[in-house]
Enzyme design. Structure first.
Site, PDB file in Angstrom:
ATOM      1  N   LEU A  86      -9.945  60.804 104.153  1.00  0.00           N
ATOM      2  CA  LEU A  86     -10.497  60.275 105.409  1.00  0.00           C
ATOM      3  C   LEU A  86      -9.364  59.817 106.308  1.00  0.00           C
ATOM      4  O   LEU A  86      -8.871  58.696 106.208  1.00  0.00           O
ATOM      5  CB  LEU A  86     -11.485  59.141 105.140  1.00  0.00           C
ATOM      6  CG  LEU A  86     -12.530  58.933 106.238  1.00  0.00           C
ATOM      7  CD1 LEU A  86     -13.348  60.192 106.474  1.00  0.00           C
ATOM      8  CD2 LEU A  86     -13.434  57.766 105.907  1.00  0.00           C
ATOM      9  N   GLU A 248      -0.961  65.844 105.713  1.00  0.00           N
ATOM     10  CA  GLU A 248      -1.142  65.716 107.175  1.00  0.00           C
ATOM     11  C   GLU A 248      -0.254  66.749 107.898  1.00  0.00           C
ATOM     12  O   GLU A 248      -0.749  67.671 108.533  1.00  0.00           O
ATOM     13  CB  GLU A 248      -0.853  64.282 107.634  1.00  0.00           C
ATOM     14  CG  GLU A 248      -1.924  63.287 107.173  1.00  0.00           C
ATOM     15  CD  GLU A 248      -1.552  61.822 107.365  1.00  0.00           C
ATOM     16  OE1 GLU A 248      -2.470  61.006 107.603  1.00  0.00           O
ATOM     17  OE2 GLU A 248      -0.343  61.469 107.271  1.00  0.00           O
TER      18      GLU A 248
HETATM   19  P1  FBP Z   1      -4.266  57.278 108.035  1.00  0.00           P
HETATM   20  O1  FBP Z   1      -4.282  58.490 107.194  1.00  0.00           O
HETATM   21  O2  FBP Z   1      -3.808  56.058 107.289  1.00  0.00           O
HETATM   22  O3  FBP Z   1      -5.494  57.104 108.795  1.00  0.00           O
HETATM   23  O4  FBP Z   1      -3.062  57.443 109.134  1.00  0.00           O
HETATM   24  C1  FBP Z   1      -2.996  58.559 109.887  1.00  0.00           C
HETATM   25  C2  FBP Z   1      -3.386  58.280 111.338  1.00  0.00           C
HETATM   26  O5  FBP Z   1      -4.504  57.466 111.419  1.00  0.00           O
HETATM   27  C3  FBP Z   1      -3.597  59.563 112.112  1.00  0.00           C
HETATM   28  O6  FBP Z   1      -4.873  60.077 112.000  1.00  0.00           O
HETATM   29  C4  FBP Z   1      -3.332  59.133 113.537  1.00  0.00           C
HETATM   30  O7  FBP Z   1      -2.916  60.179 114.355  1.00  0.00           O
HETATM   31  C5  FBP Z   1      -2.242  58.079 113.364  1.00  0.00           C
HETATM   32  O8  FBP Z   1      -2.304  57.648 111.998  1.00  0.00           O
HETATM   33  C6  FBP Z   1      -2.479  56.904 114.263  1.00  0.00           C
HETATM   34  O9  FBP Z   1      -1.384  56.054 114.075  1.00  0.00           O
HETATM   35  P2  FBP Z   1      -1.087  54.884 115.151  1.00  0.00           P
HETATM   36  O10 FBP Z   1      -2.204  53.908 114.999  1.00  0.00           O
HETATM   37  O11 FBP Z   1       0.249  54.347 114.710  1.00  0.00           O
HETATM   38  O12 FBP Z   1      -1.030  55.529 116.481  1.00  0.00           O
END
Ligand code: FBP
Length: 310
Positions: A86, A248
């Protein structure tokens, strides 16, 4: 088939999160120290169960698990899957789109799988995709060399319906959109600061539009369909950026290239690198991400030359 089943179950859990009290924290932290949301934990269990019991997988890597998950021999198959069950979890509780991201390899080891079956370049990926849990649930998947295909979940059928074949980025790069967290801009290197500045001030021409959902799946999905570029560069604080290579960076780079786009790390470990060429040293390694239409990704890389950084 196991992945699409797990996407359906996760989609339903996201839809019902408010009613089923699935918003909020689970009270634990994941492999990279992030607070786990209840839906993070639930979706992770769903994917591990589906992939472990489908009989096709040998080892799994999940964002939510510190170590690789080796499938018991009696259920093991020949494929290796890295996944983020997720993604965009900071958006879960406010009902903004989130998603699942995955990449599939074939194991190299003759006998039991080892971690070396997953610590390899993204060029070895056979299949990659993402599922977006938004207004509609959409699955975008690509088998190497067979194009990018888009499916929408029909809840009444409970089936993913094929809505678009051979998805390609718009000719010429499409809409002039850049997508990044500008809150990090003061820590960016001169090249990223330079190119974003040029896109914002185009000397009389219409400036690029800024779009940032903060869920990689949503921002990349829009980039593939409308054009432009998505960036999560390294900066003075996060030397390797924030996003993880295996579940990712690699899958999204694979999809972007299969859709006619480009995928780079920008400056990474002292040189400009194509994202799929890097060899991760650990399963949760991070890398900078600059992906989108060739027009804009090449402009970023050109800016490194202009700034004398490579
Ligand atoms: P998670 O897998 O912990 O959700 O982190 C990835 C992410 O949420 C990406 O989906 C998104 O592009 C990025 O981190 C957003 O990071 P920030 O809040 O630093 O802009």
């Amino acid at each position: 088939m196991a992945l699409q089943l797990a996407c359906k179950a996760t989609s339903r859990a996201c839809n019902k999160a408010g009613i089923a009290m699935l918003f909020g924290l689970a009270g634990e932290v994941n492999s990279t120290g992030d607070d786990q949301k209840k839906l993070d934990v639930l979706s992770n269990e769903i994917f591990i169960d589906a992939l472990t019991n489908c009989g096709a997988c040998a080892v799994l890597v999940s964002e939510e698990n510190e170590d690789p998950i080796f499938v018991p021999e009696d259920k093991a198959g020949r494929f290796v899957v890295a996944f983020d069950p997720l993604d965009g979890s900071s958006n879960i509780d406010c009902n903004v789109s989130t998603g699942t991201i995955f990449a599939v390899y074939e194991k190299k080891s003759e006998k039991n799988a080892t971690v070396s079956d997953i610590l390899r370049t993204g060029n070895d990926i056979l299949v990659a995709g993402y599922c977006m849990y938004g207004a509609a649930t959409e699955l975008v998947i690509s088998f190497k060399g067979h194009g990018v295909h888009r499916f929408t979940l029909d809840p009444s059928l409970g089936e993913f319906v094929h809505i678009q074949a051979h998805v390609q980025l718009p000719e010429g790069g499409g809409k002039k959109i850049y997508s990044c967290n500008e809150g990090n801009s003061r820590n960016w290197d001169a090249a990223i600061k330079g190119i974003i500045g040029k896109w914002k001030d185009r000397h009389g021409d219409k400036p690029y539009a800024a779009r940032y959902v903060g869920s990689m799946v949503s921002d990349v999905h829009r980039t593939i369909l409308y054009g432009g570029v998505y960036l999560y560069p390294a900066d003075a604080k996060s030397k390797h950026g924030k996003l993880r290579v295996l579940y990712e960076g690699f899958p999204m780079a694979f999809i972007m290239e299969q859709a006619g786009g480009a995928a780079s790390c920008g400056m990474f470990k002292g040189k400009i690198q194509r994202l799929l060429d890097i060899v991760p040293e650990t399963i949760h390694e991070k890398c900078p991400v600059v992906i989108g239409c060739k027009r804009d990704v090449e402009a970023v890389l050109e800016e490194y030359k202009i700034q004398g950084l490579c």
